[in-house]
Design a protein around this motif. Sequence first.
Motif, mmCIF file in Angstrom:
data_model
loop_
_atom_site.group_PDB
_atom_site.id
_atom_site.type_symbol
_atom_site.label_atom_id
_atom_site.label_comp_id
_atom_site.label_asym_id
_atom_site.label_seq_id
_atom_site.Cartn_x
_atom_site.Cartn_y
_atom_site.Cartn_z
ATOM 1 N N PRO A 175 41.038 43.374 47.959
ATOM 2 C CA PRO A 175 40.811 44.612 48.666
ATOM 3 C C PRO A 175 40.464 45.696 47.601
ATOM 4 N N GLY A 176 39.940 46.592 48.021
ATOM 5 C CA GLY A 176 39.581 47.896 46.909
ATOM 6 C C GLY A 176 38.201 47.871 46.629
ATOM 7 N N HIS A 177 38.081 48.595 45.574
ATOM 8 C CA HIS A 177 36.506 48.576 45.140
ATOM 9 C C HIS A 177 36.591 48.622 43.572
ATOM 10 N N PHE A 178 35.385 48.099 43.105
ATOM 11 C CA PHE A 178 35.354 48.029 41.620
ATOM 12 C C PHE A 178 34.193 48.696 41.028
ATOM 13 N N ASP A 179 34.440 49.376 40.021
ATOM 14 C CA ASP A 179 33.045 50.338 39.611
ATOM 15 C C ASP A 179 32.532 49.745 38.369
ATOM 16 N N GLY A 180 32.848 48.448 38.022
ATOM 17 C CA GLY A 180 32.239 47.798 37.033
ATOM 18 C C GLY A 180 31.312 46.795 37.538
ATOM 19 N N LEU A 181 31.104 45.794 36.696
ATOM 20 C CA LEU A 181 30.185 44.460 37.089
ATOM 21 C C LEU A 181 30.920 43.430 37.672
ATOM 22 N N ALA A 238 45.676 41.447 42.924
ATOM 23 C CA ALA A 238 46.069 42.061 44.218
ATOM 24 C C ALA A 238 45.152 43.354 44.743
ATOM 25 N N GLU A 239 44.369 43.970 43.941
ATOM 26 C CA GLU A 239 43.645 45.101 44.511
ATOM 27 C C GLU A 239 42.659 45.309 43.179
ATOM 28 N N LEU A 240 41.477 45.602 43.593
ATOM 29 C CA LEU A 240 40.414 46.185 42.679
ATOM 30 C C LEU A 240 40.573 47.953 42.913
ATOM 31 N N ALA A 241 40.661 48.570 41.750
ATOM 32 C CA ALA A 241 40.723 50.128 41.943
ATOM 33 C C ALA A 241 39.955 50.718 40.880
ATOM 34 N N GLY A 242 38.530 51.182 41.169
ATOM 35 C CA GLY A 242 37.776 51.609 40.439
ATOM 36 C C GLY A 242 37.523 50.811 38.859
ATOM 37 N N HIS A 243 37.843 51.253 37.812
ATOM 38 C CA HIS A 243 37.933 50.257 36.587
ATOM 39 C C HIS A 243 39.051 49.799 36.360
#
Length: 438
Positions: free
Chosen positions: A151-157, A284-289
Amino acid sequence: MSDKAVCVVGAGSSGMTAVKALQDAGIGFDCFERTGVIGGNWAFGSPASAAYRTLHINSYRKDMAYADYPMPKTMSDFPHHLEIAEYFNAYVDHFGLREKITFDTSVEHAEPLEDGGWRVTLSDGRVRTYDTLVVASGHHSDARWPEPPFPGHFDGLQMHAHDYRDLAQLEGHDVVVVGIGNSAMDIAVESSYVARHTYLSSRRGAYVIPKYILGRPALPIPIWLPWQIRQRLFQWVLRLAVGPVERYGLPRPEHGILQAHPTVSDTILSRLTHGAIVPKPNIAELAGHEVRFVDGSAVEADVVVYCTGYKITFPYFSEQVLAAKDNDLQLYARMFAPDRSDLVFIGFVQPWGSIMPVAEAQSKVLADYLTGRYALPSPPAMARAIAAQKAALARRYVASKRHTIQIDMPVYLRDLARERSAGQRRAAHSSRGLPVPG
């Protein structure tokens, strides 16, 4: 009338030995390779390859060679991918196979004909027919990403291990490597030398097996012992050699050794003890960086590498013909489609050991089958054997999509040799008009 007796899809480590067996048996064939080189996964830089620049095999040299063409003693015990590619090229040239392979041509579609055989459409627009289709296209090309996605979003690669090639992709970054298999260990070790920080995230534990144990590159435990006995012996030796993995910060495996595909590394434990790699639990979660883990901890990261395996797919088949849902590919002797006598698979196993001797042995059975020297058992007998094979896997291995085609290489080779002999007896009975044994 068919154009040729056999169409072989792929000229990787399985396809090339299938071609040799067909040539030796005098069977007419075409082999189509979608790239311009042989070697498949071991042809670094090829579109079909997932090899990275520093990759070494994790199987002992003697255990991975074709029986018909041993690896030279000058090769490393655990060869670099360039050595393996050189060996493959020497193999095809020694046996005069290169001119028998059509390069830069892919099988776009394979359609079964009503009365048997296959209509094959090629990438250059040609359409040809064959009596038998031999699938040797491998099962490490369609990357499997986390299911479901984190879940979440990731701002990296975010990248899959299939697309990792060299250190420059990780240098100077904060890297999270996801997985606990061989690729995850290798890439985490590589990252630890050039990245700012390297974290190894896994949802389950694994035993880490050194390439040398007690000074030997292969532990000589007799295959005739039941696997549970071999497991106890191996676990005892491994505990003496490296101790429990929890001492290195890795999660304790919930399974016994020999119940999951082996994770082989000489360097991961050293990098962990030096603090160069920090072990983490599942994401558990991706949150930006930021990457957050199930234990409540979080790290800054700008690269996440998913070493989460592959899907078994066949882009040239319609789903009505064949779809290995959840990597479930039910084959008799790991080779034969039970409902199609004109469809054979070479190399669709995940061995504890190396694929090359397995594909070579399967190819010799294939040649016997196509020349009438080997006969399959009855459909009910094949169904029973496939069901027993599936039940044995479920009893032994961790329940995951990775272990649906798992084998012990030496055990499978022994069993396949016995099956080849049984099939030859069935063929002899049939040719004399006698009842065919199951």
